[in-house]
Design an enzyme around this catalytic site. Sequence first.
Site, PDB file in Angstrom:
ATOM      1  N   ARG A 114       0.890  -1.178   0.000  1.00 11.45           N
ATOM      2  CA  ARG A 114       0.000   0.000   0.000  1.00 11.45           C
ATOM      3  C   ARG A 114       0.913   1.208   0.000  1.00 11.45           C
ATOM      4  O   ARG A 114       1.714   1.407   0.923  1.00 11.45           O
ATOM      5  CB  ARG A 114      -0.894   0.007   1.230  1.00 11.45           C
ATOM      6  CG  ARG A 114      -1.537   1.368   1.463  1.00 11.45           C
ATOM      7  CD  ARG A 114      -2.631   1.360   2.487  1.00 11.45           C
ATOM      8  NE  ARG A 114      -3.796   0.676   1.990  1.00 11.45           N
ATOM      9  CZ  ARG A 114      -5.015   0.775   2.523  1.00 11.45           C
ATOM     10  NH1 ARG A 114      -5.216   1.531   3.581  1.00 11.45           N
ATOM     11  NH2 ARG A 114      -6.025   0.126   1.999  1.00 11.45           N
ATOM     12  N   HIS A 141      -7.371   0.480  -6.349  1.00  6.70           N
ATOM     13  CA  HIS A 141      -7.558  -0.346  -5.156  1.00  6.70           C
ATOM     14  C   HIS A 141      -8.216  -1.654  -5.630  1.00  6.70           C
ATOM     15  O   HIS A 141      -9.391  -1.915  -5.352  1.00  6.70           O
ATOM     16  CB  HIS A 141      -8.439   0.406  -4.150  1.00  6.70           C
ATOM     17  CG  HIS A 141      -8.362  -0.117  -2.750  1.00  6.70           C
ATOM     18  ND1 HIS A 141      -7.571  -1.200  -2.381  1.00  6.70           N
ATOM     19  CD2 HIS A 141      -8.993   0.283  -1.605  1.00  6.70           C
ATOM     20  CE1 HIS A 141      -7.716  -1.419  -1.078  1.00  6.70           C
ATOM     21  NE2 HIS A 141      -8.572  -0.540  -0.594  1.00  6.70           N
ATOM     22  N   GLN A 144     -10.061  -4.197  -3.272  1.00  3.18           N
ATOM     23  CA  GLN A 144     -11.354  -3.667  -2.838  1.00  3.18           C
ATOM     24  C   GLN A 144     -12.419  -3.971  -3.891  1.00  3.18           C
ATOM     25  O   GLN A 144     -13.527  -4.427  -3.572  1.00  3.18           O
ATOM     26  CB  GLN A 144     -11.228  -2.146  -2.625  1.00  3.18           C
ATOM     27  CG  GLN A 144     -12.491  -1.488  -2.126  1.00  3.18           C
ATOM     28  CD  GLN A 144     -12.812  -1.860  -0.687  1.00  3.18           C
ATOM     29  OE1 GLN A 144     -11.974  -1.726   0.183  1.00  3.18           O
ATOM     30  NE2 GLN A 144     -14.020  -2.335  -0.436  1.00  3.18           N
ATOM     31  N   ASP A 236     -17.233   7.036  -1.513  1.00  6.71           N
ATOM     32  CA  ASP A 236     -15.960   6.920  -0.787  1.00  6.71           C
ATOM     33  C   ASP A 236     -15.628   8.317  -0.258  1.00  6.71           C
ATOM     34  O   ASP A 236     -16.262   9.317  -0.627  1.00  6.71           O
ATOM     35  CB  ASP A 236     -14.866   6.403  -1.746  1.00  6.71           C
ATOM     36  CG  ASP A 236     -13.514   6.198  -1.049  1.00  6.71           C
ATOM     37  OD1 ASP A 236     -13.488   6.085   0.194  1.00  6.71           O
ATOM     38  OD2 ASP A 236     -12.493   6.169  -1.755  1.00  6.71           O
ATOM     39  N   CYS A 276     -16.227   1.602   0.688  1.00  8.42           N
ATOM     40  CA  CYS A 276     -15.051   0.774   0.996  1.00  8.42           C
ATOM     41  C   CYS A 276     -14.623   0.909   2.454  1.00  8.42           C
ATOM     42  O   CYS A 276     -13.926   0.050   2.976  1.00  8.42           O
ATOM     43  CB  CYS A 276     -13.906   1.153   0.073  1.00  8.42           C
ATOM     44  SG  CYS A 276     -13.417   2.880   0.227  1.00  8.42           S
ATOM     45  N   ARG A 304     -13.387  -8.682   1.962  1.00  3.96           N
ATOM     46  CA  ARG A 304     -11.964  -8.441   1.647  1.00  3.96           C
ATOM     47  C   ARG A 304     -11.154  -9.677   2.039  1.00  3.96           C
ATOM     48  O   ARG A 304     -10.251 -10.101   1.322  1.00  3.96           O
ATOM     49  CB  ARG A 304     -11.438  -7.223   2.424  1.00  3.96           C
ATOM     50  CG  ARG A 304     -12.036  -5.884   2.055  1.00  3.96           C
ATOM     51  CD  ARG A 304     -11.546  -5.395   0.702  1.00  3.96           C
ATOM     52  NE  ARG A 304     -10.095  -5.302   0.635  1.00  3.96           N
ATOM     53  CZ  ARG A 304      -9.357  -4.291   1.109  1.00  3.96           C
ATOM     54  NH1 ARG A 304      -9.961  -3.251   1.660  1.00  3.96           N
ATOM     55  NH2 ARG A 304      -8.042  -4.276   0.994  1.00  3.96           N
TER      56      ARG A 304
HETATM   57  N1   CP Z   1     -11.116  -0.181   2.546  1.00  2.00           N
HETATM   58  C1   CP Z   1      -9.845  -0.219   2.972  1.00  2.00           C
HETATM   59  O1   CP Z   1      -8.911  -0.483   2.204  1.00  2.00           O
HETATM   60  O2   CP Z   1      -9.701   0.001   4.294  1.00  2.00           O
HETATM   61  P1   CP Z   1      -8.315   0.297   5.051  1.00  2.00           P
HETATM   62  O3   CP Z   1      -7.800   1.598   4.524  1.00  2.00           O
HETATM   63  O4   CP Z   1      -8.661   0.346   6.496  1.00  2.00           O
HETATM   64  O5   CP Z   1      -7.365  -0.826   4.733  1.00  2.00           O
HETATM   65  N1  NVA Z   2      -9.871   6.589  -1.507  1.00  2.00           N
HETATM   66  C1  NVA Z   2      -9.470   6.221  -0.168  1.00  2.00           C
HETATM   67  C2  NVA Z   2      -9.694   4.759   0.067  1.00  2.00           C
HETATM   68  C3  NVA Z   2      -9.359   4.272   1.438  1.00  2.00           C
HETATM   69  C4  NVA Z   2      -9.527   2.804   1.598  1.00  2.00           C
HETATM   70  C5  NVA Z   2      -8.023   6.606   0.045  1.00  2.00           C
HETATM   71  O1  NVA Z   2      -7.207   6.393  -0.863  1.00  2.00           O
HETATM   72  O2  NVA Z   2      -7.696   7.119   1.104  1.00  2.00           O
END
Ligand code: CP
Ligand code: NVA
Length: 318
Positions: A114, A141, A144, A236, A276, A304
């Site tokens: 990530r 993502h 997700q 989101d 999400c 997930r």
């Molecule tokens: N939806 C998601 O990826 O959650 P986190 O940022 O908590 O991993």
């Molecule tokens: N769009 C959000 C998703 C978090 C899971 C971000 O990137 O912060």
Amino acid sequence: MKKKPKKTRKPALRGRDYLSVDDFSAAEIRSLLALTADIKAHPKRYRSALTGKMMALIFEKPSLRTRTTFTVGIKQLGGDSLLLTPADINLGKRESVYDVAKNLERMVDGIMIRTFGHDICTGLAHHASIPVINGLTDLEHPCQAMADIFTVIEHKKNLKRLKLSYIGDGNNVAHSLMLMAAKLGTTVFVATPEGYKPRQDVLDRAVALARESGGQVVWTADPVEAAREADMIYTDTWASMGQESEADERRRIFAPYQVNMALFSHAKEDALFMHCLPAHRGQEVTDEVIDSPNSVVFQEAENRLHAQKAIMLELLRD
Ligand code: CP
Ligand code: NVA
């Protein structure tokens, strides 16, 4: 008589990366979704599917769901994981992406990352000989989206002839969702303010995919047009991780895109509300909607786990 050697078919996804939804064909995604369903229904059957396999989990942004589901998921498959944060590797600063890839490929069996720039993720995958999974970048993502579409199937069965509407910021989650739905023949409406559209190349790709699958991809600035007769409404955060300094300005610009009961009531009676998470209650969604019986947000979060177990299994198995 000499026995014929058994034909061994290399699993289609073994050794591959999952950096974008577009890395897998529609058929490969369908088979992963079927595996997800089996893993969810019969978790014990997969208890030793990845015995001895080790995943490195690199997090350069915070996480609840991704960290928990990857950690628990690999453990439930008989493997293990280790967490690497910026305090450990400081990717690209303490050590180059190339050098990190060349070290980790000798030590672990797969990497989940990530991070911010998508190029860090593709760079790592390019240099490492082991599978790399995108656990969120600024661009996509994809894990997700896999869990989300699995959640939709649990409720709606047939993905075709459904209207999936994403309302809010044209961000990483929107990109992956659009590509996923377009690949599988779902109609996708994306409603964002003019200056916050999905990236044009992703939009173009989704349109092309929908043309092949019989789906449809429509961008609009009008949230009501997206919400009207929708089967699913997805939103989101308005300010993703890394955009914190824009949060106040975005709150003003995105206010008409809030998924509240007035907007949600344009959707079908049995429409699902999806997110999400983490959610910013009172901003992109109201309590009334996220806590309504139509909301499947925690089911998405649980899925997930099952979807990523399927992904890790297919990419890492011998
Ligand atoms: N939806 C998601 O990826 O959650 P986190 O940022 O908590 O991993
Ligand atoms: N769009 C959000 C998703 C978090 C899971 C971000 O990137 O912060």
